[in-house]
Motif scaffolding. Sequence first.
Motif, PDB file in Angstrom:
ATOM      1  N   ARG A   1       0.831  -1.203   0.000  1.00  0.00           N
ATOM      2  CA  ARG A   1       0.000   0.000   0.000  1.00  0.00           C
ATOM      3  C   ARG A   1       0.867   1.255   0.000  1.00  0.00           C
ATOM      4  N   THR A   2       1.931   1.243   0.784  1.00  0.00           N
ATOM      5  CA  THR A   2       2.844   2.386   0.828  1.00  0.00           C
ATOM      6  C   THR A   2       3.547   2.566  -0.503  1.00  0.00           C
TER       7      THR A   2
ATOM      8  N   GLY B   1       4.349   5.563  -5.424  1.00  0.00           N
ATOM      9  CA  GLY B   1       4.479   5.511  -6.870  1.00  0.00           C
ATOM     10  C   GLY B   1       3.464   6.363  -7.603  1.00  0.00           C
ATOM     11  N   ARG B   2       2.331   6.573  -7.010  1.00  0.00           N
ATOM     12  CA  ARG B   2       1.258   7.276  -7.719  1.00  0.00           C
ATOM     13  C   ARG B   2       1.044   8.703  -7.257  1.00  0.00           C
ATOM     14  N   SER B   3       1.686   9.123  -6.196  1.00  0.00           N
ATOM     15  CA  SER B   3       1.381  10.453  -5.655  1.00  0.00           C
ATOM     16  C   SER B   3       1.721  11.576  -6.619  1.00  0.00           C
ATOM     17  N   ALA B   4       2.784  11.438  -7.385  1.00  0.00           N
ATOM     18  CA  ALA B   4       3.139  12.507  -8.317  1.00  0.00           C
ATOM     19  C   ALA B   4       2.103  12.660  -9.411  1.00  0.00           C
ATOM     20  N   THR B   5       1.623  11.540  -9.927  1.00  0.00           N
ATOM     21  CA  THR B   5       0.634  11.634 -10.989  1.00  0.00           C
ATOM     22  C   THR B   5      -0.709  12.115 -10.471  1.00  0.00           C
ATOM     23  N   LEU B   6      -0.995  11.859  -9.219  1.00  0.00           N
ATOM     24  CA  LEU B   6      -2.246  12.354  -8.647  1.00  0.00           C
ATOM     25  C   LEU B   6      -2.252  13.872  -8.590  1.00  0.00           C
ATOM     26  N   GLY B   7      -1.098  14.451  -8.324  1.00  0.00           N
ATOM     27  CA  GLY B   7      -1.003  15.905  -8.283  1.00  0.00           C
ATOM     28  C   GLY B   7      -1.374  16.524  -9.609  1.00  0.00           C
TER      29      GLY B   7
ATOM     30  N   ARG C   1       0.705  18.308  -2.556  1.00  0.00           N
ATOM     31  CA  ARG C   1       1.139  17.015  -2.002  1.00  0.00           C
ATOM     32  C   ARG C   1       0.125  16.482  -0.997  1.00  0.00           C
ATOM     33  N   ALA C   2      -0.430  17.348  -0.170  1.00  0.00           N
ATOM     34  CA  ALA C   2      -1.430  16.913   0.808  1.00  0.00           C
ATOM     35  C   ALA C   2      -2.676  16.396   0.096  1.00  0.00           C
ATOM     36  N   ALA C   3      -3.111  17.094  -0.945  1.00  0.00           N
ATOM     37  CA  ALA C   3      -4.278  16.648  -1.703  1.00  0.00           C
ATOM     38  C   ALA C   3      -3.982  15.329  -2.425  1.00  0.00           C
ATOM     39  N   GLU C   4      -2.765  15.199  -2.952  1.00  0.00           N
ATOM     40  CA  GLU C   4      -2.363  13.944  -3.591  1.00  0.00           C
ATOM     41  C   GLU C   4      -2.452  12.792  -2.603  1.00  0.00           C
ATOM     42  N   SER C   5      -1.955  13.027  -1.415  1.00  0.00           N
ATOM     43  CA  SER C   5      -1.981  11.991  -0.389  1.00  0.00           C
ATOM     44  C   SER C   5      -3.415  11.574  -0.074  1.00  0.00           C
TER      45      SER C   5
END
Length: 192
Positions: free
Chosen positions: A4-5, A10-16, A76-80
């Motif tokens: 999960r981590t 791996g996906r947090s950058a693309t979520l932004g 970054r917070a929204a991505e998380s």
Amino acid sequence: MRRRTRLWLGRSATLGVALLAGATAHAETRRPALPAPAANADAAADYDERRAAAGRLLVVSRFRARQAVLIKDAIRAAESELTENCLDRAATGRDMKPCQAFVSPSAGTRARLAASESAILDDLMAASQTIYARRFTAAELDEIARFFRTTVGQRYALTSPQLLNEVQSRKREIVRRYLSAATAADTKGSQR
């Protein structure tokens, strides 16, 4: 938990990128400022004075420039948060289609996201002006603005993004330390 981590990292950058794409769409359909809190003409006039004073304060305090520095942390917070929501969807076997755009954003999405930063800051300025106007009188806002015209106030305006970043970073470290200590007791109890 490790899987999960890894997924999250791996996906947090693309979520932004996807988040900012949504912000771009929102900016294109910008909502008007929130209405004045009172219905009578005197209160509305006072509210207009408060908003004007709040606007002056935001300019003299370099609010926009300070927020421009902090916007990356907000992203970054929204991505998380979005990553966590997508992981929860996956864990419960729900439809992952809403999450797919976050995983592999297009070049166009990335470009729209980058181009939307100014619109995000515009919206934040308007929202902040309303928030300040609801909390302070025009005289109080002008007094705060006077502080930002002083040498110390100008220094504070210039250094506050870094101060806030340091405080947030330290807060995360402290919370992680306490969380680790709190969970260590559970781990020791389950090893018995």
